[in-house]
Write an enzyme that holds these catalytic residues in place. Structure first.
Site, PDB file in Angstrom:
ATOM      1  N   SER A 107       0.834  -1.195   0.000  1.00 39.60           N
ATOM      2  CA  SER A 107       0.000   0.000   0.000  1.00 39.60           C
ATOM      3  C   SER A 107       0.878   1.258   0.000  1.00 39.60           C
ATOM      4  O   SER A 107       1.774   1.394  -0.824  1.00 39.60           O
ATOM      5  CB  SER A 107      -0.940  -0.039   1.210  1.00 39.60           C
ATOM      6  OG  SER A 107      -1.920   0.967   1.147  1.00 39.60           O
TER       7      SER A 107
ATOM      8  N   HIS B  68      -2.207  -1.259  -4.668  1.00 41.25           N
ATOM      9  CA  HIS B  68      -3.654  -1.367  -4.818  1.00 41.25           C
ATOM     10  C   HIS B  68      -4.278   0.017  -4.823  1.00 41.25           C
ATOM     11  O   HIS B  68      -3.598   1.022  -4.584  1.00 41.25           O
ATOM     12  CB  HIS B  68      -4.265  -2.238  -3.709  1.00 41.25           C
ATOM     13  CG  HIS B  68      -4.195  -1.616  -2.348  1.00 41.25           C
ATOM     14  ND1 HIS B  68      -4.892  -2.092  -1.263  1.00 41.25           N
ATOM     15  CD2 HIS B  68      -3.511  -0.527  -1.881  1.00 41.25           C
ATOM     16  CE1 HIS B  68      -4.643  -1.343  -0.198  1.00 41.25           C
ATOM     17  NE2 HIS B  68      -3.806  -0.405  -0.541  1.00 41.25           N
TER      18      HIS B  68
END
Length: 339
Positions: A90, A113
């Site tokens: 992330s 993501h």
């Protein structure tokens, strides 16, 4: 109170021109505020070595915390080297892009993501506003990724849509990293847990994690072999040795700081010095010793006061004239036949 435990600056034990920055665990979380950001920036600005070596093992965290770290590293005068030692997931993968050179072993992973939020409440206009904000966060992440990677913005956006875990070979192919390295740290599968360079995470927290690409934990039985010396550990496992030294320095600094915060009465200074540099006592153990010493000193003080307050027994004085007269009277009484 703000949590700054996810980052730690230390001086390299092997190169005086290198400052190491460890980023472990969740970045920022709900504790991130101006106090923690100022602390990070202050420590980063104080770095005057030629190189900052950033070692990342983090599943991600607060988006704006991560971007603040990324931007501050990018503008720093030192050369920034990044090592992904477990997981850079992330927003931690965004931080990794700040490196002038980025390295990772084959047992580590970079996860990218789309930004998301667990907080979705309010009217339709509120939710639309939140969705717009998430789209802007994605654009911010894409800017960081495209500044490093060799592939197109559209390809990276597609990867983010699908939540992709990149192996070292894939990250090297796409240009997210520059080198593949060998290290003792990395990711192993331990049942339903991910062991990321010593930090354990539940597998269920990582949607779509490609566990088939990473080694499983190898169960070993004690062999009764020889104990490894410090020199052997330093030569055979230099990264682990440096981590142990860094943690030891930090723990010793925290021990001394905790001791310095204890109230010390006059007369107990020798106990504190002995605890600091001879017994290597913890602040908790020293606090007990100081309480005992305070009690002993208090008891001695009260005993002294009690002695001072004891009434003085005054023996009656004998008047020599009266005593002589008494002897004469007794002698006369005996001559008269008295008793």
């Amino acid at each position: 109170m703000p949590n700054s435990n996810f980052f730690m600056f230390t001086q390299s034990q092997t190169d005086s021109n290198v400052t190491e920055l460890r980023i472990d665990g969740e970045v920022g979380s709900e504790w991130w505020n101006d106090t923690v950001e100022r602390e990070f920036v202050r420590k980063l600005d104080a770095v005057n070595t030629g190189t900052i070596r950033v070692k990342i093992n983090s599943p991600g965290g607060d988006v704006f915390s991560g971007f603040s770290i990324y931007n501050n590293l990018k503008k720093h005068n030192s050369r920034v080297e990044v090592e992904v030692l477990g997981l850079a997931g992330s927003v931690s993968s965004v931080i990794a892009m700040a490196g002038d050179v980025v390295r990772m072993p084959r047992t580590a992973s970079i996860m990218i993501h789309n930004p998301f939020t667990p907080y979705t409440s309010g009217e339709a206009k509120d939710l639309r506003s939140r969705a717009d904000a998430l789209d802007k966060m994605k654009e911010m992440a894409l800017a960081a990724y495209t500044s490093k990677a060799k592939i197109t913005k559209e390809k990276i956006s597609e990867m983010m849509d699908n939540t992709v875990y990149l192996t070292a070979d894939e990250a090297l192919e796409y240009g997210f990293i520059d080198e593949i390295i060998e290290t003792d740290e990395g990711i192993t599968i331990d049942g339903d847990m991910l062991n990321c360079a010593g930090t354990m995470f539940k597998m269920s927290a990582f949607k779509g994690f490609p566990k088939e690409k990473f080694p499983k934990k190898i169960e070993t039985q004690p062999t009764g072999g020889e104990v490894m010396t410090k020199e052997q550990l330093m030569q055979q496992h230099p990264e682990l040795f440096k981590q142990i030294i860094a943690v030891g320095i930090m723990q010793e600094r925290e021990r001394l700081q905790a001791i310095d915060k204890l109230p010390v009465v006059q007369g107990a200074e020798a106990i504190v010095m002995k605890a600091k540099y001879e017994d290597m006592s913890s602040a908790a153990d020293l606090a007990i010793k100081l309480l005992e010493e305070n009690a002993r000193m208090g008891a001695n003080h009260m005993s002294g006061i009690k002695n001072d307050l004891q009434p003085v027994k005054v023996e009656p004085t004998v008047n020599p004239v009266n005593e002589e007269q008494k002897l004469i009277d007794d002698a006369i009484a005996m001559m008269r036949g008295g008793k």
